[in-house]
Design a protein around this motif. Sequence first.
Motif, mmCIF file in Angstrom:
data_model
loop_
_atom_site.group_PDB
_atom_site.id
_atom_site.type_symbol
_atom_site.label_atom_id
_atom_site.label_comp_id
_atom_site.label_asym_id
_atom_site.label_seq_id
_atom_site.Cartn_x
_atom_site.Cartn_y
_atom_site.Cartn_z
ATOM 1 N N PHE A 274 0.683 -1.212 0.049
ATOM 2 C CA PHE A 274 0.017 -0.006 0.055
ATOM 3 C C PHE A 274 0.787 1.275 -0.051
ATOM 4 O O PHE A 274 0.749 2.372 -0.935
ATOM 5 C CB PHE A 274 -0.885 -0.104 1.336
ATOM 6 N N TYR A 275 1.937 1.233 1.041
ATOM 7 C CA TYR A 275 2.387 2.671 0.847
ATOM 8 C C TYR A 275 3.552 2.780 -0.331
ATOM 9 O O TYR A 275 3.958 3.805 -0.877
ATOM 10 C CB TYR A 275 3.427 2.471 2.173
ATOM 11 N N ILE A 276 3.907 1.528 -0.889
ATOM 12 C CA ILE A 276 4.622 1.799 -2.150
ATOM 13 C C ILE A 276 3.821 2.216 -3.211
ATOM 14 O O ILE A 276 4.268 3.310 -3.953
ATOM 15 C CB ILE A 276 5.374 0.278 -2.415
ATOM 16 N N SER A 277 2.602 1.722 -3.435
ATOM 17 C CA SER A 277 1.772 2.482 -4.289
ATOM 18 C C SER A 277 1.194 3.569 -4.231
ATOM 19 O O SER A 277 1.491 4.438 -5.074
ATOM 20 C CB SER A 277 0.398 1.340 -4.049
ATOM 21 N N CYS A 278 1.054 4.036 -2.970
ATOM 22 C CA CYS A 278 0.641 5.360 -2.564
ATOM 23 C C CYS A 278 1.866 6.271 -3.021
ATOM 24 O O CYS A 278 1.763 7.266 -3.556
ATOM 25 C CB CYS A 278 0.401 5.699 -1.175
ATOM 26 N N ALA A 279 3.059 6.006 -2.725
ATOM 27 C CA ALA A 279 4.290 6.821 -2.875
ATOM 28 C C ALA A 279 4.320 7.094 -4.367
ATOM 29 O O ALA A 279 4.808 7.796 -4.891
ATOM 30 C CB ALA A 279 5.514 6.164 -2.150
ATOM 31 N N LEU A 280 4.175 5.958 -5.241
ATOM 32 C CA LEU A 280 4.567 6.029 -6.699
ATOM 33 C C LEU A 280 3.611 6.875 -7.167
ATOM 34 O O LEU A 280 3.847 7.874 -7.968
ATOM 35 C CB LEU A 280 4.306 4.587 -7.267
ATOM 36 N N GLY A 391 4.636 7.908 -15.357
ATOM 37 C CA GLY A 391 3.228 7.885 -15.974
ATOM 38 C C GLY A 391 2.495 6.567 -15.799
ATOM 39 O O GLY A 391 1.281 6.387 -15.358
ATOM 40 N N PRO A 392 2.922 5.371 -16.362
ATOM 41 C CA PRO A 392 2.286 4.101 -16.744
ATOM 42 C C PRO A 392 2.660 3.239 -15.510
ATOM 43 O O PRO A 392 1.863 2.459 -14.983
ATOM 44 C CB PRO A 392 2.927 3.589 -17.913
ATOM 45 N N LEU A 393 3.894 3.114 -14.923
ATOM 46 C CA LEU A 393 4.248 2.211 -14.171
ATOM 47 C C LEU A 393 3.811 2.191 -12.653
ATOM 48 O O LEU A 393 3.419 1.206 -12.120
ATOM 49 C CB LEU A 393 5.634 1.863 -14.270
ATOM 50 N N PRO A 394 3.452 3.238 -12.050
ATOM 51 C CA PRO A 394 2.504 2.954 -10.897
ATOM 52 C C PRO A 394 1.440 2.367 -10.723
ATOM 53 O O PRO A 394 0.996 1.576 -9.797
ATOM 54 C CB PRO A 394 2.375 4.795 -10.406
ATOM 55 N N ALA A 408 -9.364 -5.266 -4.209
ATOM 56 C CA ALA A 408 -10.377 -4.421 -4.533
ATOM 57 C C ALA A 408 -10.749 -3.596 -3.157
ATOM 58 O O ALA A 408 -11.314 -2.884 -3.611
ATOM 59 C CB ALA A 408 -11.955 -5.528 -4.466
ATOM 60 N N VAL A 409 -9.968 -3.892 -2.460
ATOM 61 C CA VAL A 409 -10.171 -2.838 -1.092
ATOM 62 C C VAL A 409 -8.806 -1.709 -1.180
ATOM 63 O O VAL A 409 -9.347 -0.749 -1.052
ATOM 64 C CB VAL A 409 -9.994 -3.555 0.296
ATOM 65 N N ALA A 410 -7.728 -2.411 -1.496
ATOM 66 C CA ALA A 410 -6.603 -1.476 -1.443
ATOM 67 C C ALA A 410 -6.641 -0.391 -2.443
ATOM 68 O O ALA A 410 -6.021 0.909 -2.541
ATOM 69 C CB ALA A 410 -5.562 -1.903 -1.163
ATOM 70 N N SER A 411 -6.964 -0.899 -3.588
ATOM 71 C CA SER A 411 -6.516 -0.229 -5.078
ATOM 72 C C SER A 411 -7.369 1.029 -4.996
ATOM 73 O O SER A 411 -6.876 2.138 -5.527
ATOM 74 C CB SER A 411 -6.958 -1.021 -6.194
ATOM 75 N N PRO A 412 -8.673 0.975 -4.664
ATOM 76 C CA PRO A 412 -9.546 2.231 -4.820
ATOM 77 C C PRO A 412 -8.881 3.373 -3.759
ATOM 78 O O PRO A 412 -9.109 4.429 -4.017
ATOM 79 C CB PRO A 412 -11.037 1.711 -4.310
ATOM 80 N N ILE A 413 -8.651 2.866 -2.719
ATOM 81 C CA ILE A 413 -7.934 4.039 -1.654
ATOM 82 C C ILE A 413 -6.535 4.467 -2.194
ATOM 83 O O ILE A 413 -6.592 5.842 -2.356
ATOM 84 C CB ILE A 413 -7.515 3.297 -0.305
ATOM 85 N N ALA A 414 -5.844 3.732 -2.804
ATOM 86 C CA ALA A 414 -4.540 4.344 -3.604
ATOM 87 C C ALA A 414 -4.996 5.130 -4.585
ATOM 88 O O ALA A 414 -4.258 6.194 -4.881
ATOM 89 C CB ALA A 414 -3.668 3.243 -3.954
ATOM 90 N N THR A 415 -5.909 4.887 -5.761
ATOM 91 C CA THR A 415 -6.423 5.388 -6.623
ATOM 92 C C THR A 415 -7.050 6.631 -6.234
ATOM 93 O O THR A 415 -6.575 7.879 -6.773
ATOM 94 C CB THR A 415 -7.374 4.708 -7.537
ATOM 95 N N ALA A 416 -7.943 6.894 -5.261
ATOM 96 C CA ALA A 416 -8.702 7.891 -4.902
ATOM 97 C C ALA A 416 -7.340 9.100 -4.423
ATOM 98 O O ALA A 416 -7.539 10.113 -4.413
ATOM 99 C CB ALA A 416 -9.510 7.960 -3.474
ATOM 100 N N PHE A 417 -6.358 8.423 -3.468
ATOM 101 C CA PHE A 417 -5.389 9.337 -3.032
ATOM 102 C C PHE A 417 -4.693 10.012 -4.223
ATOM 103 O O PHE A 417 -4.156 11.199 -4.056
ATOM 104 C CB PHE A 417 -4.324 8.382 -2.318
ATOM 105 N N CYS A 418 -4.594 9.210 -5.286
ATOM 106 C CA CYS A 418 -3.894 9.991 -6.507
ATOM 107 C C CYS A 418 -4.629 11.192 -7.234
ATOM 108 O O CYS A 418 -4.128 12.058 -7.304
ATOM 109 C CB CYS A 418 -3.853 8.842 -7.657
#
Length: 485
Positions: A274-280, A391-394, A408-418
Amino acid sequence: MADRNYAYDPVDTGTPVNQQTFRMEGGQLWRQYIIAGIANIAIASTGYSMGWTAPINIKLKDEKESPLGRPATSDELAWMGSLLNIGAILGPFIGGFAASKIGRKWGLLSSVIPLLIGWILAAVASNMALLYACRIFWGVAVGMLFTISPMYCAEIATDDSRGALGSFLQMFITIGFLLVYGIGPSSSYGAVAYVGIAFVVVFAVGFFFMPETPTYHLLKEDREAAAKCLSIIRGKSRAGVEAELNIIAADVSASMEKTATVADVFRGSNFKAFYISCALVFFQQFSGINAVLFYMTDIFKASGTDMDPSDATTIIGAVQLVASFITPFVVDRLGRRLLLLVSSCGTAIGLLLLGMFFLLDSLKSPVVSSISFLPILSLVVFIITYCWGLGPLPWAVMSELFPIEVKAVASPIATAFCWILSFLVTKFFPSISDSIGMHVGFFIFGVCCVMAFFFTLFLVPETKGKSFQEIQEMLGGGNKKSEKA
Protein backbone atom coordinates in the motif's frame (compact mmCIF):
# COMPACT_ATOMS: atom_id res chain seq x y z
CA MET A 1 -4.53 -36.13 -3.81
CA ALA A 2 -2.96 -35.91 -7.24
CA ASP A 3 0.69 -34.99 -7.45
CA ARG A 4 1.23 -31.25 -8.19
CA ASN A 5 3.13 -32.19 -11.37
CA TYR A 6 0.07 -33.88 -12.82
CA ALA A 7 -3.44 -32.86 -13.73
CA TYR A 8 -6.35 -34.88 -15.09
CA ASP A 9 -7.44 -34.57 -18.66
CA PRO A 10 -11.11 -33.58 -18.52
CA VAL A 11 -11.80 -35.44 -21.77
CA ASP A 12 -10.03 -38.71 -21.05
CA THR A 13 -11.71 -39.27 -17.65
CA GLY A 14 -8.93 -39.39 -15.18
CA THR A 15 -5.88 -40.17 -17.22
CA PRO A 16 -2.98 -38.28 -15.61
CA VAL A 17 -1.25 -35.98 -18.01
CA ASN A 18 2.05 -34.30 -17.19
CA GLN A 19 1.49 -30.54 -17.07
CA GLN A 20 4.61 -30.04 -19.16
CA THR A 21 2.52 -31.43 -22.03
CA PHE A 22 0.02 -28.63 -21.49
CA ARG A 23 2.76 -26.03 -21.54
CA MET A 24 3.97 -27.35 -24.90
CA GLU A 25 0.73 -26.18 -26.54
CA GLY A 26 1.77 -22.84 -27.99
CA GLY A 27 -1.58 -21.11 -28.13
CA GLN A 28 -2.07 -17.58 -29.37
CA LEU A 29 -0.70 -15.37 -26.64
CA TRP A 30 -1.18 -12.26 -28.80
CA ARG A 31 -4.85 -12.53 -27.89
CA GLN A 32 -4.23 -11.05 -24.46
CA TYR A 33 -2.81 -7.93 -26.13
CA ILE A 34 -5.90 -7.57 -28.34
CA ILE A 35 -8.27 -8.04 -25.39
CA ALA A 36 -6.31 -5.58 -23.24
CA GLY A 37 -6.26 -3.13 -26.14
CA ILE A 38 -10.04 -3.25 -26.50
CA ALA A 39 -10.42 -2.87 -22.72
CA ASN A 40 -8.24 0.22 -22.84
CA ILE A 41 -10.39 1.95 -25.46
CA ALA A 42 -12.24 3.18 -22.38
CA ILE A 43 -8.96 4.61 -21.06
CA ALA A 44 -8.47 6.40 -24.40
CA SER A 45 -11.98 7.80 -23.95
CA THR A 46 -11.00 9.19 -20.54
CA GLY A 47 -7.90 10.75 -22.11
CA TYR A 48 -10.19 12.41 -24.65
CA SER A 49 -12.40 13.76 -21.84
CA MET A 50 -9.45 14.84 -19.68
CA GLY A 51 -7.81 16.68 -22.60
CA TRP A 52 -11.16 18.18 -23.69
CA THR A 53 -10.51 21.41 -21.77
CA ALA A 54 -7.43 22.31 -23.87
CA PRO A 55 -9.32 23.11 -27.12
CA ILE A 56 -12.72 23.76 -25.49
CA ASN A 57 -11.53 26.45 -23.08
CA ILE A 58 -10.61 28.58 -26.10
CA LYS A 59 -14.12 28.11 -27.52
CA LEU A 60 -15.76 28.90 -24.17
CA LYS A 61 -13.87 32.20 -24.03
CA ASP A 62 -15.21 33.14 -27.48
CA GLU A 63 -18.76 34.45 -27.29
CA LYS A 64 -19.51 33.29 -30.86
CA GLU A 65 -18.42 29.68 -30.28
CA SER A 66 -19.43 29.30 -26.64
CA PRO A 67 -22.66 27.31 -26.04
CA LEU A 68 -23.19 29.47 -22.94
CA GLY A 69 -24.14 32.53 -24.96
CA ARG A 70 -21.37 34.47 -23.21
CA PRO A 71 -17.64 34.09 -22.60
CA ALA A 72 -16.72 31.91 -19.62
CA THR A 73 -14.66 33.57 -16.89
CA SER A 74 -11.17 32.40 -15.91
CA ASP A 75 -12.45 31.33 -12.49
CA GLU A 76 -15.23 29.24 -14.07
CA LEU A 77 -12.72 27.53 -16.37
CA ALA A 78 -10.40 26.82 -13.44
CA TRP A 79 -13.22 25.15 -11.49
CA MET A 80 -14.31 23.21 -14.56
CA GLY A 81 -10.77 21.87 -14.95
CA SER A 82 -10.54 20.85 -11.29
CA LEU A 83 -13.93 19.21 -10.84
CA LEU A 84 -12.98 16.13 -12.85
CA ASN A 85 -10.62 15.29 -10.00
CA ILE A 86 -13.48 15.47 -7.49
CA GLY A 87 -15.40 12.84 -9.44
CA ALA A 88 -12.22 10.79 -9.78
CA ILE A 89 -11.86 10.69 -5.99
CA LEU A 90 -15.30 9.05 -5.72
CA GLY A 91 -14.95 6.78 -8.76
CA PRO A 92 -12.38 4.30 -7.36
CA PHE A 93 -14.71 3.21 -4.56
CA ILE A 94 -17.55 2.63 -7.02
CA GLY A 95 -15.14 0.79 -9.33
CA GLY A 96 -13.69 -1.37 -6.55
CA PHE A 97 -17.18 -2.37 -5.39
CA ALA A 98 -18.28 -3.15 -8.95
CA ALA A 99 -15.15 -5.20 -9.67
CA SER A 100 -15.73 -7.41 -6.63
CA LYS A 101 -19.52 -7.75 -6.98
CA ILE A 102 -20.27 -7.93 -10.71
CA GLY A 103 -16.80 -8.69 -12.08
CA ARG A 104 -13.93 -6.93 -13.77
CA LYS A 105 -15.59 -7.06 -17.20
CA TRP A 106 -18.96 -5.67 -16.13
CA GLY A 107 -17.26 -3.22 -13.81
CA LEU A 108 -15.44 -1.79 -16.82
CA LEU A 109 -18.63 -1.77 -18.88
CA SER A 110 -20.51 0.03 -16.10
CA SER A 111 -18.12 2.98 -16.52
CA VAL A 112 -19.97 3.63 -19.78
CA ILE A 113 -22.87 5.06 -17.74
CA PRO A 114 -21.05 8.08 -16.22
CA LEU A 115 -19.04 8.58 -19.43
CA LEU A 116 -22.18 8.80 -21.58
CA ILE A 117 -24.03 10.98 -19.08
CA GLY A 118 -21.05 13.33 -19.05
CA TRP A 119 -20.90 13.60 -22.85
CA ILE A 120 -24.64 14.11 -23.17
CA LEU A 121 -24.47 16.92 -20.61
CA ALA A 122 -21.52 18.43 -22.48
CA ALA A 123 -23.39 18.24 -25.80
CA VAL A 124 -26.53 19.97 -24.49
CA ALA A 125 -24.83 22.34 -22.02
CA SER A 126 -26.19 25.87 -22.00
CA ASN A 127 -24.79 26.94 -18.63
CA MET A 128 -21.73 26.28 -16.45
CA ALA A 129 -23.68 24.09 -14.00
CA LEU A 130 -24.14 21.45 -16.72
CA LEU A 131 -20.46 21.64 -17.65
CA TYR A 132 -19.49 21.27 -14.00
CA ALA A 133 -21.76 18.21 -13.76
CA CYS A 134 -20.34 16.66 -16.93
CA ARG A 135 -16.80 17.02 -15.59
CA ILE A 136 -17.78 15.32 -12.32
CA PHE A 137 -19.41 12.41 -14.19
CA TRP A 138 -16.30 12.02 -16.35
CA GLY A 139 -14.22 12.04 -13.17
CA VAL A 140 -16.30 9.21 -11.69
CA ALA A 141 -15.64 7.17 -14.84
CA VAL A 142 -11.91 8.01 -14.72
CA GLY A 143 -11.69 6.83 -11.10
CA MET A 144 -13.56 3.61 -11.92
CA LEU A 145 -11.43 2.83 -14.97
CA PHE A 146 -8.10 3.62 -13.33
CA THR A 147 -9.06 1.14 -10.60
CA ILE A 148 -10.50 -1.71 -12.68
CA SER A 149 -8.52 -1.54 -15.94
CA PRO A 150 -5.08 -2.31 -14.39
CA MET A 151 -6.75 -5.09 -12.37
CA TYR A 152 -8.33 -6.59 -15.49
CA CYS A 153 -5.13 -6.40 -17.54
CA ALA A 154 -3.02 -7.93 -14.74
CA GLU A 155 -5.44 -10.85 -14.34
CA ILE A 156 -5.55 -11.79 -18.05
CA ALA A 157 -1.79 -11.40 -18.58
CA THR A 158 0.91 -14.04 -18.44
CA ASP A 159 3.70 -13.35 -15.96
CA ASP A 160 6.11 -12.26 -18.71
CA SER A 161 3.68 -9.81 -20.34
CA ARG A 162 1.97 -8.29 -17.30
CA GLY A 163 4.15 -5.18 -17.37
CA ALA A 164 3.39 -4.54 -21.04
CA LEU A 165 -0.35 -4.84 -20.56
CA GLY A 166 -0.15 -2.67 -17.43
CA SER A 167 1.62 -0.01 -19.50
CA PHE A 168 -1.28 0.14 -21.95
CA LEU A 169 -3.03 2.63 -19.64
CA GLN A 170 -0.54 5.44 -20.30
CA MET A 171 -0.32 4.59 -24.00
CA PHE A 172 -4.08 4.67 -24.56
CA ILE A 173 -4.69 7.75 -22.48
CA THR A 174 -2.23 9.64 -24.68
CA ILE A 175 -4.13 8.40 -27.75
CA GLY A 176 -7.21 10.10 -26.29
CA PHE A 177 -5.28 13.28 -25.55
CA LEU A 178 -3.80 13.42 -29.03
CA LEU A 179 -7.18 12.84 -30.67
CA VAL A 180 -8.90 15.71 -28.85
CA TYR A 181 -5.84 17.95 -29.32
CA GLY A 182 -5.95 17.19 -33.05
CA ILE A 183 -9.65 17.55 -33.84
CA GLY A 184 -10.67 20.03 -31.12
CA PRO A 185 -9.25 23.30 -32.53
CA SER A 186 -10.69 22.79 -36.03
CA SER A 187 -14.06 21.29 -35.03
CA SER A 188 -17.17 22.87 -33.58
CA TYR A 189 -18.01 22.55 -29.90
CA GLY A 190 -20.81 20.09 -30.65
CA ALA A 191 -18.70 17.94 -32.99
CA VAL A 192 -16.09 17.39 -30.27
CA ALA A 193 -18.85 16.14 -27.94
CA TYR A 194 -20.34 13.81 -30.57
CA VAL A 195 -16.93 12.21 -31.18
CA GLY A 196 -16.70 11.68 -27.41
CA ILE A 197 -20.08 9.88 -27.44
CA ALA A 198 -18.98 7.73 -30.40
CA PHE A 199 -15.77 6.81 -28.54
CA VAL A 200 -17.78 5.43 -25.61
CA VAL A 201 -20.14 3.48 -27.88
CA VAL A 202 -17.21 1.84 -29.71
CA PHE A 203 -15.77 0.69 -26.37
CA ALA A 204 -19.12 -0.63 -25.09
CA VAL A 205 -19.82 -2.63 -28.25
CA GLY A 206 -16.28 -3.97 -28.63
CA PHE A 207 -15.68 -4.90 -25.00
CA PHE A 208 -19.10 -6.55 -24.61
CA PHE A 209 -17.69 -9.54 -26.51
CA MET A 210 -14.52 -9.81 -24.42
CA PRO A 211 -14.12 -12.42 -21.62
CA GLU A 212 -14.19 -11.99 -17.87
CA THR A 213 -10.93 -12.72 -16.03
CA PRO A 214 -10.28 -16.31 -14.86
CA THR A 215 -9.50 -14.96 -11.40
CA TYR A 216 -12.97 -13.52 -10.94
CA HIS A 217 -14.67 -16.77 -12.02
CA LEU A 218 -12.50 -18.70 -9.56
CA LEU A 219 -13.39 -16.25 -6.81
CA LYS A 220 -17.02 -17.17 -7.56
CA GLU A 221 -16.01 -20.88 -7.45
CA ASP A 222 -16.83 -21.45 -11.12
CA ARG A 223 -13.82 -23.38 -12.37
CA GLU A 224 -15.35 -24.34 -15.71
CA ALA A 225 -16.16 -20.72 -16.58
CA ALA A 226 -12.60 -19.79 -15.57
CA ALA A 227 -11.17 -22.52 -17.81
CA LYS A 228 -13.36 -21.43 -20.71
CA CYS A 229 -12.34 -17.77 -20.58
CA LEU A 230 -8.66 -18.67 -20.03
CA SER A 231 -8.85 -20.85 -23.16
CA ILE A 232 -10.20 -17.86 -25.09
CA ILE A 233 -7.53 -15.49 -23.74
CA ARG A 234 -4.64 -17.90 -24.41
CA GLY A 235 -5.95 -19.43 -27.64
CA LYS A 236 -5.47 -22.92 -26.21
CA SER A 237 -7.60 -25.99 -25.64
CA ARG A 238 -9.20 -26.77 -22.28
CA ALA A 239 -6.40 -29.23 -21.55
CA GLY A 240 -3.79 -26.72 -22.67
CA VAL A 241 -4.71 -24.19 -19.97
CA GLU A 242 -5.06 -26.70 -17.12
CA ALA A 243 -1.57 -26.16 -15.72
CA GLU A 244 -1.93 -22.38 -15.61
CA LEU A 245 -5.47 -22.69 -14.27
CA ASN A 246 -4.19 -24.81 -11.39
CA ILE A 247 -1.67 -22.12 -10.44
CA ILE A 248 -4.28 -19.35 -10.58
CA ALA A 249 -6.73 -21.51 -8.62
CA ALA A 250 -4.15 -22.12 -5.90
CA ASP A 251 -3.58 -18.37 -5.49
CA VAL A 252 -7.32 -17.70 -5.45
CA SER A 253 -7.96 -20.52 -3.00
CA ALA A 254 -5.43 -19.04 -0.59
CA SER A 255 -7.02 -15.61 -0.92
CA MET A 256 -10.52 -16.97 -0.25
CA GLU A 257 -9.51 -18.23 3.18
CA LYS A 258 -10.16 -14.74 4.52
CA THR A 259 -12.16 -11.68 3.57
CA ALA A 260 -10.17 -8.46 3.40
CA THR A 261 -11.27 -5.35 5.24
CA VAL A 262 -9.86 -1.83 5.21
CA ALA A 263 -7.90 -2.72 8.36
CA ASP A 264 -6.14 -5.54 6.47
CA VAL A 265 -4.68 -3.00 4.05
CA PHE A 266 -2.58 -1.58 6.89
CA ARG A 267 -1.13 -4.89 8.10
CA GLY A 268 2.08 -6.71 7.25
CA SER A 269 3.02 -7.10 3.60
CA ASN A 270 -0.30 -5.53 2.55
CA PHE A 271 0.77 -2.25 4.13
CA LYS A 272 4.13 -2.47 2.38
CA ALA A 273 2.32 -2.87 -0.96
CA PHE A 274 0.00 0.00 0.00
CA TYR A 275 2.65 2.55 0.94
CA ILE A 276 4.74 1.69 -2.14
CA SER A 277 1.65 2.18 -4.35
CA CYS A 278 0.70 5.46 -2.66
CA ALA A 279 4.28 6.74 -2.83
CA LEU A 280 4.48 5.98 -6.56
CA VAL A 281 1.23 7.82 -7.34
CA PHE A 282 2.43 10.70 -5.13
CA PHE A 283 5.63 10.99 -7.17
CA GLN A 284 3.58 10.62 -10.36
CA GLN A 285 1.43 13.64 -9.48
CA PHE A 286 4.23 15.67 -7.88
CA SER A 287 6.42 15.16 -10.90
CA GLY A 288 4.36 18.18 -11.95
CA ILE A 289 2.87 16.66 -15.09
CA ASN A 290 -0.34 18.70 -14.77
CA ALA A 291 1.56 21.90 -14.01
CA VAL A 292 3.89 21.38 -16.97
CA LEU A 293 0.96 20.80 -19.32
CA PHE A 294 -0.86 23.79 -17.80
CA TYR A 295 2.12 26.07 -18.50
CA MET A 296 2.89 24.54 -21.89
CA THR A 297 1.88 27.71 -23.76
CA ASP A 298 4.08 29.84 -21.50
CA ILE A 299 6.98 27.47 -22.04
CA PHE A 300 6.66 27.76 -25.81
CA LYS A 301 6.33 31.54 -25.60
CA ALA A 302 9.46 31.72 -23.45
CA SER A 303 11.39 29.96 -26.19
CA GLY A 304 10.52 32.80 -28.56
CA THR A 305 8.66 30.58 -31.01
CA ASP A 306 5.72 31.96 -32.98
CA MET A 307 4.06 28.52 -33.09
CA ASP A 308 0.29 28.49 -32.59
CA PRO A 309 -0.59 27.14 -29.09
CA SER A 310 -2.92 24.48 -30.52
CA ASP A 311 -0.17 23.27 -32.86
CA ALA A 312 2.27 23.15 -29.95
CA THR A 313 -0.21 21.14 -27.87
CA THR A 314 -0.70 18.65 -30.71
CA ILE A 315 3.07 18.22 -31.12
CA ILE A 316 3.50 17.52 -27.41
CA GLY A 317 0.59 15.06 -27.60
CA ALA A 318 2.39 13.25 -30.42
CA VAL A 319 5.63 13.16 -28.40
CA GLN A 320 3.68 11.67 -25.46
CA LEU A 321 2.15 9.03 -27.69
CA VAL A 322 5.45 7.94 -29.27
CA ALA A 323 7.14 7.79 -25.86
CA SER A 324 4.22 5.84 -24.37
CA PHE A 325 4.40 3.25 -27.16
CA ILE A 326 7.98 2.39 -26.15
CA THR A 327 7.24 1.26 -22.58
CA PRO A 328 5.07 -1.82 -23.37
CA PHE A 329 7.83 -3.18 -25.60
CA VAL A 330 10.63 -2.88 -23.04
CA VAL A 331 9.08 -3.03 -19.56
CA ASP A 332 9.10 -6.85 -19.36
CA ARG A 333 12.71 -6.95 -20.55
CA LEU A 334 14.24 -4.08 -18.61
CA GLY A 335 12.01 -4.31 -15.54
CA ARG A 336 9.90 -1.82 -13.61
CA ARG A 337 12.64 -0.51 -11.33
CA LEU A 338 15.07 0.40 -14.10
CA LEU A 339 12.41 2.30 -16.07
CA LEU A 340 11.24 4.11 -12.93
CA LEU A 341 14.84 5.09 -12.15
CA VAL A 342 15.43 6.37 -15.68
CA SER A 343 12.08 8.18 -15.63
CA SER A 344 12.57 9.90 -12.27
CA CYS A 345 16.09 10.93 -13.27
CA GLY A 346 14.99 12.31 -16.65
CA THR A 347 11.98 14.19 -15.28
CA ALA A 348 14.15 15.70 -12.53
CA ILE A 349 16.65 16.96 -15.11
CA GLY A 350 13.89 18.42 -17.30
CA LEU A 351 12.19 20.17 -14.36
CA LEU A 352 15.38 21.56 -12.87
CA LEU A 353 16.39 22.97 -16.26
CA LEU A 354 12.94 24.54 -16.64
CA GLY A 355 13.21 26.01 -13.15
CA MET A 356 16.67 27.40 -13.91
CA PHE A 357 15.45 29.02 -17.15
CA PHE A 358 12.46 30.71 -15.54
CA LEU A 359 14.59 31.83 -12.58
CA LEU A 360 17.02 33.53 -14.97
CA ASP A 361 14.08 34.97 -16.88
CA SER A 362 12.58 36.44 -13.70
CA LEU A 363 15.97 38.01 -12.88
CA LYS A 364 16.12 39.53 -16.41
CA SER A 365 19.42 37.78 -17.03
CA PRO A 366 21.02 38.52 -20.44
CA VAL A 367 21.82 34.79 -20.71
CA VAL A 368 18.17 34.01 -21.40
CA SER A 369 18.29 35.13 -25.03
CA SER A 370 21.14 32.73 -25.79
CA ILE A 371 19.41 29.69 -24.23
CA SER A 372 15.92 30.23 -25.65
CA PHE A 373 15.98 26.62 -26.89
CA LEU A 374 16.17 25.30 -23.32
CA PRO A 375 12.44 25.40 -22.38
CA ILE A 376 11.36 23.24 -25.32
CA LEU A 377 14.30 20.85 -24.88
CA SER A 378 13.51 20.51 -21.17
CA LEU A 379 9.82 19.98 -21.92
CA VAL A 380 10.55 17.20 -24.43
CA VAL A 381 12.98 15.47 -22.02
CA PHE A 382 10.40 15.69 -19.25
CA ILE A 383 7.48 14.39 -21.35
CA ILE A 384 9.42 11.49 -22.87
CA THR A 385 10.91 10.23 -19.61
CA TYR A 386 7.61 10.71 -17.74
CA CYS A 387 5.88 8.46 -20.28
CA TRP A 388 8.59 5.81 -19.85
CA GLY A 389 8.01 5.28 -16.14
CA LEU A 390 6.26 7.66 -13.77
CA GLY A 391 3.22 7.86 -16.04
CA PRO A 392 2.34 4.18 -16.63
CA LEU A 393 4.23 2.12 -14.07
CA PRO A 394 2.62 3.18 -10.77
CA TRP A 395 -0.62 1.65 -12.09
CA ALA A 396 1.11 -1.49 -13.37
CA VAL A 397 3.01 -2.00 -10.11
CA MET A 398 -0.11 -1.34 -8.01
CA SER A 399 -2.00 -4.08 -9.88
CA GLU A 400 0.82 -6.54 -9.12
CA LEU A 401 1.62 -5.83 -5.47
CA PHE A 402 -1.71 -6.44 -3.74
CA PRO A 403 -2.94 -9.99 -3.08
CA ILE A 404 -6.22 -10.90 -4.74
CA GLU A 405 -8.40 -10.57 -1.64
CA VAL A 406 -6.96 -7.13 -0.76
CA LYS A 407 -6.87 -5.65 -4.28
CA ALA A 408 -10.54 -4.60 -4.45
CA VAL A 409 -10.18 -2.79 -1.10
CA ALA A 410 -6.70 -1.26 -1.40
CA SER A 411 -6.64 -0.19 -5.06
CA PRO A 412 -9.58 2.26 -4.71
CA ILE A 413 -7.94 3.93 -1.70
CA ALA A 414 -4.61 4.37 -3.51
CA THR A 415 -6.36 5.54 -6.69
CA ALA A 416 -8.49 8.07 -4.78
CA PHE A 417 -5.31 9.32 -3.09
CA CYS A 418 -3.84 9.92 -6.56
CA TRP A 419 -6.78 12.04 -7.64
CA ILE A 420 -6.79 14.03 -4.41
CA LEU A 421 -3.19 14.97 -5.20
CA SER A 422 -4.14 15.76 -8.80
CA PHE A 423 -6.89 18.09 -7.57
CA LEU A 424 -4.50 19.90 -5.23
CA VAL A 425 -1.90 20.40 -7.96
CA THR A 426 -4.45 21.46 -10.59
CA LYS A 427 -6.36 23.85 -8.35
CA PHE A 428 -3.62 25.51 -6.33
CA PHE A 429 -0.36 25.34 -8.29
CA PRO A 430 -1.24 28.20 -10.67
CA SER A 431 -2.01 30.66 -7.86
CA ILE A 432 1.03 29.59 -5.84
CA SER A 433 3.29 30.01 -8.86
CA ASP A 434 1.83 33.44 -9.58
CA SER A 435 2.68 34.57 -6.06
CA ILE A 436 6.13 33.02 -5.55
CA GLY A 437 7.30 32.45 -9.12
CA MET A 438 6.94 29.66 -11.66
CA HIS A 439 10.57 28.60 -11.17
CA VAL A 440 9.94 27.74 -7.51
CA GLY A 441 7.19 25.31 -8.51
CA PHE A 442 9.41 23.57 -11.06
CA PHE A 443 12.23 23.28 -8.51
CA ILE A 444 9.84 21.70 -5.99
CA PHE A 445 8.65 19.17 -8.54
CA GLY A 446 12.25 18.48 -9.56
CA VAL A 447 13.18 17.70 -5.96
CA CYS A 448 10.19 15.32 -5.73
CA CYS A 449 11.50 13.46 -8.80
CA VAL A 450 14.92 13.16 -7.13
CA MET A 451 13.15 11.69 -4.09
CA ALA A 452 11.32 9.29 -6.43
CA PHE A 453 14.68 8.08 -7.75
CA PHE A 454 15.97 7.15 -4.30
CA PHE A 455 12.63 5.72 -3.16
CA THR A 456 12.62 3.42 -6.19
CA LEU A 457 16.27 2.52 -5.73
CA PHE A 458 15.88 1.40 -2.11
CA LEU A 459 12.22 0.43 -1.60
CA VAL A 460 10.45 -0.58 -4.83
CA PRO A 461 10.71 -4.34 -5.51
CA GLU A 462 11.26 -5.70 -9.00
CA THR A 463 8.17 -7.66 -10.11
CA LYS A 464 9.32 -8.48 -13.65
CA GLY A 465 8.40 -12.03 -14.62
CA LYS A 466 7.23 -12.99 -11.12
CA SER A 467 3.95 -14.71 -10.35
CA PHE A 468 1.53 -13.12 -7.90
CA GLN A 469 2.51 -15.72 -5.30
CA GLU A 470 6.23 -14.94 -5.72
CA ILE A 471 5.52 -11.21 -5.36
CA GLN A 472 3.68 -11.81 -2.09
CA GLU A 473 6.54 -13.94 -0.76
CA MET A 474 8.98 -11.17 -1.72
CA LEU A 475 6.92 -8.50 0.05
CA GLY A 476 6.71 -10.72 3.13
CA GLY A 477 10.50 -10.99 3.33
CA GLY A 478 10.68 -14.32 1.57
CA ASN A 479 8.38 -16.19 3.88
CA LYS A 480 4.85 -17.10 2.95
CA LYS A 481 3.06 -16.36 6.16
CA SER A 482 -0.62 -16.07 6.74
CA GLU A 483 -1.53 -12.93 8.55
CA LYS A 484 -4.36 -12.50 10.96
CA ALA A 485 -7.37 -10.90 9.48
